[in-house]
Design a protein around this motif. Structure first.
Motif, PDB file in Angstrom:
ATOM      1  N   LYS A  15       0.737  -1.127   0.148  1.00  0.00           N
ATOM      2  CA  LYS A  15       0.021  -0.147   0.048  1.00  0.00           C
ATOM      3  C   LYS A  15       0.684   1.095   0.014  1.00  0.00           C
ATOM      4  N   ASN A  16       1.785   1.320   0.812  1.00  0.00           N
ATOM      5  CA  ASN A  16       2.828   2.112   0.778  1.00  0.00           C
ATOM      6  C   ASN A  16       3.936   1.886   1.712  1.00  0.00           C
ATOM      7  N   LEU A  17       4.864   2.643   1.244  1.00  0.00           N
ATOM      8  CA  LEU A  17       6.557   2.428   1.953  1.00  0.00           C
ATOM      9  C   LEU A  17       7.093   3.942   2.231  1.00  0.00           C
ATOM     10  N   ILE A  18       7.472   4.159   3.430  1.00  0.00           N
ATOM     11  CA  ILE A  18       7.985   5.209   3.822  1.00  0.00           C
ATOM     12  C   ILE A  18       9.269   4.781   4.425  1.00  0.00           C
ATOM     13  N   GLN A  19      10.308   5.551   3.879  1.00  0.00           N
ATOM     14  CA  GLN A  19      11.892   5.423   4.472  1.00  0.00           C
ATOM     15  C   GLN A  19      12.338   6.718   4.842  1.00  0.00           C
ATOM     16  N   VAL A  20      13.278   6.853   5.949  1.00  0.00           N
ATOM     17  CA  VAL A  20      13.950   7.942   6.351  1.00  0.00           C
ATOM     18  C   VAL A  20      15.318   7.539   6.682  1.00  0.00           C
ATOM     19  N   GLY A  21      16.205   8.429   6.556  1.00  0.00           N
ATOM     20  CA  GLY A  21      17.477   8.088   7.022  1.00  0.00           C
ATOM     21  C   GLY A  21      18.480   9.357   6.726  1.00  0.00           C
ATOM     22  N   LEU A  22      19.460   9.070   7.816  1.00  0.00           N
ATOM     23  CA  LEU A  22      20.644  10.112   7.963  1.00  0.00           C
ATOM     24  C   LEU A  22      22.034   9.543   7.808  1.00  0.00           C
ATOM     25  N   ILE A  23      22.908  10.264   7.118  1.00  0.00           N
ATOM     26  CA  ILE A  23      24.326   9.585   7.030  1.00  0.00           C
ATOM     27  C   ILE A  23      25.345  10.876   7.295  1.00  0.00           C
ATOM     28  N   TYR A  24      26.049  10.619   8.420  1.00  0.00           N
ATOM     29  CA  TYR A  24      27.051  11.851   8.702  1.00  0.00           C
ATOM     30  C   TYR A  24      28.330  11.145   8.407  1.00  0.00           C
ATOM     31  N   ARG A  25      28.999  12.078   7.667  1.00  0.00           N
ATOM     32  CA  ARG A  25      30.319  11.441   7.219  1.00  0.00           C
ATOM     33  C   ARG A  25      31.439  12.204   7.999  1.00  0.00           C
ATOM     34  N   GLY A  26      32.414  11.669   8.192  1.00  0.00           N
ATOM     35  CA  GLY A  26      33.594  12.211   9.006  1.00  0.00           C
ATOM     36  C   GLY A  26      33.471  12.092  10.543  1.00  0.00           C
ATOM     37  N   PRO A  27      32.776  10.983  11.258  1.00  0.00           N
ATOM     38  CA  PRO A  27      32.480  11.093  12.642  1.00  0.00           C
ATOM     39  C   PRO A  27      33.715  11.373  13.368  1.00  0.00           C
ATOM     40  N   ILE A  38      21.855   6.106  10.403  1.00  0.00           N
ATOM     41  CA  ILE A  38      20.774   5.540  10.920  1.00  0.00           C
ATOM     42  C   ILE A  38      19.490   5.624  10.122  1.00  0.00           C
ATOM     43  N   GLY A  39      18.681   4.785  10.077  1.00  0.00           N
ATOM     44  CA  GLY A  39      17.417   4.792   9.128  1.00  0.00           C
ATOM     45  C   GLY A  39      16.277   4.064   9.800  1.00  0.00           C
ATOM     46  N   ALA A  40      15.012   4.264   9.253  1.00  0.00           N
ATOM     47  CA  ALA A  40      13.742   3.702   9.733  1.00  0.00           C
ATOM     48  C   ALA A  40      12.856   3.638   8.493  1.00  0.00           C
ATOM     49  N   SER A  41      12.139   2.560   8.603  1.00  0.00           N
ATOM     50  CA  SER A  41      11.263   2.534   7.479  1.00  0.00           C
ATOM     51  C   SER A  41       9.762   1.829   8.069  1.00  0.00           C
ATOM     52  N   LYS A  42       8.781   2.066   7.297  1.00  0.00           N
ATOM     53  CA  LYS A  42       7.466   1.519   7.610  1.00  0.00           C
ATOM     54  C   LYS A  42       6.912   1.048   6.280  1.00  0.00           C
ATOM     55  N   LEU A  43       6.561  -0.372   6.030  1.00  0.00           N
ATOM     56  CA  LEU A  43       5.886  -0.821   4.900  1.00  0.00           C
ATOM     57  C   LEU A  43       4.410  -1.248   5.346  1.00  0.00           C
ATOM     58  N   GLN A  44       3.410  -0.813   4.783  1.00  0.00           N
ATOM     59  CA  GLN A  44       2.120  -1.005   4.939  1.00  0.00           C
ATOM     60  C   GLN A  44       1.537  -1.922   3.628  1.00  0.00           C
ATOM     61  N   GLU A  81      17.686   0.785  11.712  1.00  0.00           N
ATOM     62  CA  GLU A  81      18.913   0.493  11.350  1.00  0.00           C
ATOM     63  C   GLU A  81      19.813   1.459  11.856  1.00  0.00           C
ATOM     64  N   ILE A  82      21.233   0.938  12.299  1.00  0.00           N
ATOM     65  CA  ILE A  82      22.116   1.791  12.552  1.00  0.00           C
ATOM     66  C   ILE A  82      23.555   1.066  11.813  1.00  0.00           C
ATOM     67  N   ASN A  83      24.423   1.792  11.096  1.00  0.00           N
ATOM     68  CA  ASN A  83      25.385   1.538  10.538  1.00  0.00           C
ATOM     69  C   ASN A  83      26.594   2.146  10.596  1.00  0.00           C
ATOM     70  N   TYR A  84      27.865   1.466  10.335  1.00  0.00           N
ATOM     71  CA  TYR A  84      28.879   2.292  10.300  1.00  0.00           C
ATOM     72  C   TYR A  84      29.694   1.887   9.230  1.00  0.00           C
ATOM     73  N   GLY A  85      30.125   3.018   8.328  1.00  0.00           N
ATOM     74  CA  GLY A  85      30.942   2.491   7.061  1.00  0.00           C
ATOM     75  C   GLY A  85      32.419   3.076   7.202  1.00  0.00           C
ATOM     76  N   VAL A  86      33.116   1.761   6.987  1.00  0.00           N
ATOM     77  CA  VAL A  86      34.502   2.111   7.267  1.00  0.00           C
ATOM     78  C   VAL A  86      35.123   2.334   5.756  1.00  0.00           C
ATOM     79  N   GLN A  87      35.832   3.286   5.397  1.00  0.00           N
ATOM     80  CA  GLN A  87      36.478   3.577   4.145  1.00  0.00           C
ATOM     81  C   GLN A  87      37.621   2.901   4.181  1.00  0.00           C
ATOM     82  N   ALA A  88      37.818   1.538   3.868  1.00  0.00           N
ATOM     83  CA  ALA A  88      38.830   0.854   4.122  1.00  0.00           C
ATOM     84  C   ALA A  88      40.154   0.998   3.033  1.00  0.00           C
ATOM     85  N   THR A  89      39.594   1.176   1.741  1.00  0.00           N
ATOM     86  CA  THR A  89      40.648   1.694   0.565  1.00  0.00           C
ATOM     87  C   THR A  89      40.081   2.882   0.083  1.00  0.00           C
ATOM     88  N   LYS A  90      40.672   3.433  -0.932  1.00  0.00           N
ATOM     89  CA  LYS A  90      40.190   4.490  -1.613  1.00  0.00           C
ATOM     90  C   LYS A  90      38.904   4.242  -2.534  1.00  0.00           C
TER      91      LYS A  90
END
Length: 124
Positions: A15-27, A38-44, A81-90
């Motif tokens: 019926k609907n899908l709502i997603q929101v999220g934020l990404i912070y670069r360089g913590p 971080i992110g959240a979603s609702k699926l109906q 969801e919560i995640n951490y992105g490690v820039q392992a290489t270029k």
């Protein structure tokens, strides 16, 4: 010669899908290309789809989730969801994540699930 035309109705499960999220670069100053997200979603699920599964279960005379003929009545799902992105290489980011899913698969008869994962992102 006789031709028979058959029409079928397409019913979307969603019926609907709502997603929101934020990404912070360089913590951290020492990791300027890493990210924290971080992110959240609702699926109906569509009311018509749910009603069709209820009618099918009634026609088959089943009411229990553990009955092999039972078609699960999907309604809604929430996920966080919560995640951490490690820039392992270029060119490679490794992003482990942790998710909590309430009503997995849209089944309100189920409990929540904690899911861990990892994503590999290659940028050439």
């Amino acid at each position: 010669m006789l031709f028979h035309a058959q029409t079928t109705a397409c019913i979307s499960r969603t019926k609907n899908l709502i997603q929101v999220g934020l990404i912070y670069r360089g913590p951290f100053d020492s990791r300027p290309h890493d990210t924290v997200g971080i992110g959240a979603s609702k699926l109906q699920v569509s009311d018509r789809y749910t009603r069709n599964t209820q009618m099918l279960n009634a026609a088959n005379g089943v009411t229990a989730l553990d009955d092999p003929l039972y078609v699960p009545e999907q309604r809604r799902e929430y996920s966080y969801e919560i995640n951490y992105g490690v820039q392992a290489t270029k060119w490679l980011m490794v992003r482990p994540n942790l998710q909590y899913v309430k009503y997995p698969g849209g089944l309100t008869q189920t409990t929540g699930a904690v899911v861990g994962g990892v994503q590999f992102i290659a940028d050439f």
